[in-house]
Design a protein around this motif. Structure first.
Motif, short mmCIF file in Angstrom:
data_model
loop_
_atom_site.label_atom_id
_atom_site.label_comp_id
_atom_site.label_asym_id
_atom_site.label_seq_id
_atom_site.Cartn_x
_atom_site.Cartn_y
_atom_site.Cartn_z
N ASP A 52 0.84 -1.19 0.00
CA ASP A 52 0.00 0.00 0.00
C ASP A 52 0.89 1.25 0.00
O ASP A 52 0.91 2.02 0.97
CB ASP A 52 -0.92 -0.01 1.23
N PRO A 53 1.62 1.46 -1.09
CA PRO A 53 2.54 2.62 -1.12
C PRO A 53 1.79 3.93 -1.30
O PRO A 53 0.65 3.96 -1.77
CB PRO A 53 3.41 2.32 -2.35
N LYS A 54 2.45 5.02 -0.92
CA LYS A 54 1.92 6.35 -1.19
C LYS A 54 2.40 6.77 -2.58
O LYS A 54 3.59 6.72 -2.86
CB LYS A 54 2.39 7.36 -0.13
N THR A 55 1.47 7.17 -3.43
CA THR A 55 1.83 7.50 -4.82
C THR A 55 1.61 8.98 -5.09
O THR A 55 0.70 9.61 -4.53
CB THR A 55 1.01 6.67 -5.82
N PHE A 56 2.44 9.53 -5.98
CA PHE A 56 2.39 10.94 -6.33
C PHE A 56 2.54 11.07 -7.85
O PHE A 56 3.35 10.36 -8.46
CB PHE A 56 3.51 11.72 -5.63
N GLN A 57 1.76 11.96 -8.44
CA GLN A 57 1.77 12.16 -9.89
C GLN A 57 2.53 13.44 -10.24
O GLN A 57 2.32 14.49 -9.64
CB GLN A 57 0.33 12.28 -10.41
N PHE A 58 3.43 13.35 -11.22
CA PHE A 58 4.19 14.50 -11.69
C PHE A 58 4.14 14.56 -13.22
O PHE A 58 3.66 13.62 -13.88
CB PHE A 58 5.65 14.41 -11.22
N ASN A 59 4.62 15.66 -13.77
CA ASN A 59 4.67 15.77 -15.23
C ASN A 59 5.59 14.71 -15.83
O ASN A 59 5.30 14.14 -16.88
CB ASN A 59 5.13 17.15 -15.67
N SER A 60 6.71 14.47 -15.17
CA SER A 60 7.65 13.42 -15.58
C SER A 60 8.40 12.94 -14.36
O SER A 60 8.52 13.66 -13.36
CB SER A 60 8.66 13.94 -16.61
N CYS A 61 8.92 11.72 -14.43
CA CYS A 61 9.82 11.24 -13.38
C CYS A 61 10.94 10.44 -14.04
O CYS A 61 10.74 9.81 -15.08
CB CYS A 61 9.09 10.42 -12.32
N PHE A 62 12.11 10.50 -13.42
CA PHE A 62 13.30 9.88 -13.99
C PHE A 62 13.91 8.94 -12.97
O PHE A 62 14.30 9.37 -11.88
CB PHE A 62 14.33 10.95 -14.38
N PRO A 63 14.03 7.65 -13.28
CA PRO A 63 14.62 6.69 -12.34
C PRO A 63 16.13 6.90 -12.22
O PRO A 63 16.74 7.66 -12.97
CB PRO A 63 14.30 5.33 -12.98
N TRP A 64 16.73 6.20 -11.28
CA TRP A 64 18.14 6.42 -10.94
C TRP A 64 19.08 6.15 -12.11
O TRP A 64 20.16 6.73 -12.19
CB TRP A 64 18.53 5.56 -9.75
N ASP A 65 18.68 5.27 -13.06
CA ASP A 65 19.59 4.91 -14.15
C ASP A 65 19.34 5.70 -15.44
O ASP A 65 19.87 5.35 -16.49
CB ASP A 65 19.49 3.41 -14.44
N CYS A 66 18.55 6.78 -15.37
CA CYS A 66 18.32 7.58 -16.57
C CYS A 66 19.56 8.40 -16.88
O CYS A 66 20.39 8.67 -16.02
CB CYS A 66 17.11 8.48 -16.40
N THR A 67 19.70 8.83 -18.13
CA THR A 67 20.88 9.59 -18.55
C THR A 67 20.65 11.08 -18.38
O THR A 67 19.51 11.56 -18.33
CB THR A 67 21.20 9.31 -20.02
N GLN A 68 21.75 11.81 -18.31
CA GLN A 68 21.68 13.27 -18.25
C GLN A 68 21.01 13.82 -19.51
O GLN A 68 20.25 14.78 -19.45
CB GLN A 68 23.09 13.86 -18.12
N GLN A 69 21.29 13.20 -20.65
CA GLN A 69 20.71 13.66 -21.91
C GLN A 69 19.19 13.51 -21.90
O GLN A 69 18.47 14.40 -22.36
CB GLN A 69 21.29 12.86 -23.08
N LEU A 70 18.69 12.42 -21.34
CA LEU A 70 17.25 12.20 -21.27
C LEU A 70 16.58 13.26 -20.40
O LEU A 70 15.53 13.81 -20.77
CB LEU A 70 16.95 10.81 -20.71
N VAL A 71 17.19 13.56 -19.27
CA VAL A 71 16.63 14.58 -18.38
C VAL A 71 16.57 15.93 -19.11
O VAL A 71 15.56 16.64 -19.05
CB VAL A 71 17.46 14.70 -17.08
N TYR A 72 17.65 16.28 -19.81
CA TYR A 72 17.67 17.55 -20.52
C TYR A 72 16.61 17.60 -21.62
O TYR A 72 15.85 18.57 -21.72
CB TYR A 72 19.05 17.81 -21.14
N ASP A 73 16.55 16.56 -22.43
CA ASP A 73 15.62 16.56 -23.56
C ASP A 73 14.17 16.67 -23.11
O ASP A 73 13.36 17.35 -23.75
CB ASP A 73 15.82 15.29 -24.41
N ASP A 74 13.83 16.01 -22.01
CA ASP A 74 12.44 16.00 -21.56
C ASP A 74 12.10 17.24 -20.75
O ASP A 74 11.05 17.87 -20.97
CB ASP A 74 12.17 14.75 -20.72
#
Length: 249
Positions: A52-74
């Motif tokens: 029963d986790p607490k969930t939160f909605q955002f425009n985007s979310c990036f997991p720990w293994d995402c790249t710097q380029q992906l964060v910038y582009d999005d």
């Protein structure tokens, strides 16, 4: 990002990997990211046990293994595109000490894979300028710090206190130096010079934690000749790295 016709604010969340100190202390991963849905879940018993986790909605979310380029582009590229069209935009990082704000905003200068949002924005701006014909560009940069409620110029005398004024609805910092730049290399040198003057200090989570708020501003002016008229537009990009929040236990 905000413009004269509407206001548009996007909130994105990035999760850093669990570090060795936390592993040694017996901590477990409790943050679950669902990038396709923009959902972040906090799982008290661990991501594999909490039913029963607490969930939160955002425009985007990036997991720990995402790249710097992906964060910038999005998260950042659309804002920089709007600034190049003559609007004002702000990108800021907020979070507790040790969560990776400075890594996300600045990253590693010498490493293309680990460049952060600010460095990607520099490359983006000057790559765009190099492809546009019949337009004259002027790019100016400034870098300030807010520390213990004092404002100072990281590219000038960092010991001199500056004053913030509002004139005709516009906010300005009196005495803040601005510098004309013509390449990613020139503007990166300013960033590095300012970083040397920024206040840092050790915390339990980060030996070189930023103890101040910093604002790196890039102003892009454009002039185009249309017949006997000179058309001008200007966009301002604010790149903000906030000091770490220490209030959470």
């Amino acid at each position: 990002m905000a413009n004269s016709q509407s206001e548009n604010i996007r909130v994105v969340v990035r999760c850093r990997p669990i570090n060795q100190k936390e592993l040694n202390d017996g901590h477990k991963q409790v943050v679950k990211m669902e990038p396709q849905r923009g959902v972040v879940s906090l799982c008290k018993g661990g991501i594999d046990k909490d039913t029963d986790p607490k969930t939160f909605q955002f425009n985007s979310c990036f997991p720990w293994d995402c790249t710097q380029q992906l964060v910038y582009d999005d998260a950042a590229r659309p804002i920089v595109d709007s600034v190049l069209e003559g609007y004002n935009g702000t990108i800021l990082a907020y979070g507790q000490t040790g969560t990776g704000k400075t890594y996300t905003m600045e990253g590693v200068v010498e490493n293309q894979e680990h460049k952060g949002i600010i460095l990607h924005a520099f490359d983006h701006i000057f790559a765009h300028i190099s492809t546009v014909k019949d337009v004259t560009f002027l790019v100016r940069a400034s870098f300030l710090q807010i520390y213990m409620e004092d404002v100072c110029d990281l590219l000038g005398d960092p010991k001199k206190k500056l004053h913030v004024r509002q004139v005709n609805g516009e906010t300005s910092v009196v005495g803040l130096s601005t510098h004309i730049v013509k390449s990613p290399e020139e503007i990166t040198k300013l960033l590095l010079k300012g970083k040397e003057n920024r206040a840092v200090g050790a915390t339990s989570m980060n030996a070189q934690s930023s103890r101040s708020h910093s604002v790196f501003t890039v102003v892009i002016e454009q002039q185009r000749q249309e017949g006997d008229r000179t058309m001008t537009k200007m966009g301002k990009l604010q790149l903000v790295d906030l000091a770490g929040s220490e209030r959470l236990g």
